[in-house]
Scaffold this active site. Structure first.
Site, PDB file in Angstrom:
ATOM      1  N   CYS A 340       1.335  -1.176  -0.078  1.00  0.00           N
ATOM      2  CA  CYS A 340      -0.391  -0.160   0.618  1.00  0.00           C
ATOM      3  C   CYS A 340       0.905   1.025   0.131  1.00  0.00           C
ATOM      4  O   CYS A 340       0.279   2.146   0.343  1.00  0.00           O
ATOM      5  CB  CYS A 340      -1.009  -0.183   1.434  1.00  0.00           C
ATOM      6  SG  CYS A 340      -2.248  -1.501   1.372  1.00  0.00           S
ATOM      7  N   ALA A 341       2.222   1.642  -0.705  1.00  0.00           N
ATOM      8  CA  ALA A 341       3.368   2.077  -0.694  1.00  0.00           C
ATOM      9  C   ALA A 341       4.310   2.225  -1.602  1.00  0.00           C
ATOM     10  O   ALA A 341       4.761   2.009  -1.981  1.00  0.00           O
ATOM     11  CB  ALA A 341       4.086   2.194   0.845  1.00  0.00           C
TER      12      ALA A 341
END
Length: 381
Positions: A340-341
């Site tokens: 998620c980055a």
């Protein structure tokens, strides 16, 4: 089984967490702040106990400025969308989680100027580059305390000093660091601290919150949601006082009871003791993985400059396939991919394939690290 996915959610939890939640359900169970009977009062006391514990952990004097939320993501959204207006300028880094970047990108479409300061390939943020990005219109510096991909610690104390020098506020995403690293919101110059309960605070999922420093004027921070609070029920406008201004709807009181137990477990063990343990494990893991042919480590490779989170790749191996093999063949549970980055992975040069991430916690052991290193040796052959 070896659990190396603590950066997602810590496991196992200390024994007292489930017991605290069961006790709340069995002995309290009422809605806090909604009635005047003894169980409603006991419920309100349970929430206040948790506020006191969180304030103590972060060396803050006012528990009423601890606002509970479902997680750090909600707390970040409250901070960003509640504070920033069209024409405002915000400075952030290139290693942020999507819980920071997605609301910022949405605000950017509505007239907020966003400057992303590039970090090094190790995920290190240079405070001089941060200062260079600040303008007279900068209202907020918004940074993660620790990368959820590499564990690299960002210079939040230096950022706090810069924020004060330039008349801005500092928002810190402490999802990866709260409970794992010492945090002093006053000494570090942190104005808004977003935290989650289910990682290094060892509470349940669905808990977290936002600490509002003394420089934050609540009248300038709009609520994310509005509704019933149990207070000022004669008015159809949202209460202005804290924490009610930001806590509409029946709270997750049983979860907060678990969070209270988790934070008090951290306080009892001591953040410095936890940090020392995790630094030793991280150093052992860095040394072990660095010696394996074909393995590339990302981040500083310095256990003192990061949390107990480490990302790596194996030449010629798909990270997702490695993760599955570690689970199925060796009982090692970890996370692969982009975590998620995507901004962080672009910074590291690992986009779009991602990395394999080992993230350790207070309950991991040197023996588990040694077993994991041996497993990676086998997978890398």
């Amino acid at each position: 089984m070896i659990y190396f996915d603590n950066a997602a959610t810590s496991w196992p939890k200390p024994p007292g967490i489930a017991a605290a939640m069961a006790r709340y359900l069995e002995e309290v169970g009422a809605s806090p702040g909604r009635s005047g009977h003894r169980l409603a009062i006991a419920a309100a006391r349970a929430l206040f106990s948790a506020r006191e514990a969180v304030a103590q952990l972060f060396h803050f004097d006012d528990p009423l400025r601890v606002v509970f939320a479902t997680n750090a993501t909600e707390a970040l959204n409250l901070s960003l969308t509640g504070l920033l207006r069209p024409g405002d300028h915000v400075v952030t880094s290139s290693v942020e989680h999507n819980s920071m970047m997605r609301p910022l990108r949405a605000l950017q479409k509505n007239g907020v100027e966003v400057t992303v300061v590039p970090c090094s390939r190790e995920g290190v943020l240079d405070p001089n580059r941060l200062e260079f990005a600040i303008s007279p219109r900068t209202r907020l510096i918004a940074l993660t305390h620790a990368s959820n991909v590499t564990g690299t610690l960002l210079p939040v104390a230096e950022a706090g000093q810069l924020a004060r020098e330039h008349g801005a506020l500092l928002l810190v995403d402490a999802a990866q660091s709260a409970g794992a690293c010492p945090i002093d919101v006053t000494a570090d110059g942190i104005d808004l601290l977003a935290f989650t309960g289910h990682k290094s605070l060892y509470g349940p999922t669905g808990t977290g919150g936002l600490l509002l420093g003394e420089r934050v004027d609540p009248s300038q921070l709009q609520p994310l949601i509005r509704g019933g609070t149990g207070s000022h029920s004669e008015h159809e406008e949202q209460p202005e006082f804290l924490p009610d201004r930001y806590e509409s709807g029946t709270p997750n009181a049983v979860g907060v009871a678990g969070l209270d137990a988790g934070v008090r477990w951290v306080l009892g063990r001591g953040v410095e003791r936890i940090r020392t343990h995790e630094v030793a494990l991280t150093r052992q893991l860095i040394e072990g993985l660095s010696a394996i042919p074909g393995v590339t480590l990302y981040g500083t490779r310095d256990a003192e400059r990061q949390t107990a989170t480490l990302s790596f790749t194996i030449a010629g191996k798909d990270p997702a396939e490695v993760s599955v093999r570690l689970d199925e063949n060796f009982g090692i549970l970890c996370r692969a991919g982009l975590h998620c980055a995507p901004a962080a992975h672009r910074t590291l040069g690992t986009f779009p394939q991602g990395t394999i991430r080992f993230s350790l916690g207070a309950f991991n052991t040197p023996e588990e690290v040694a077993t994991a290193v041996a497993a990676v040796v086998e997978v890398a052959r």
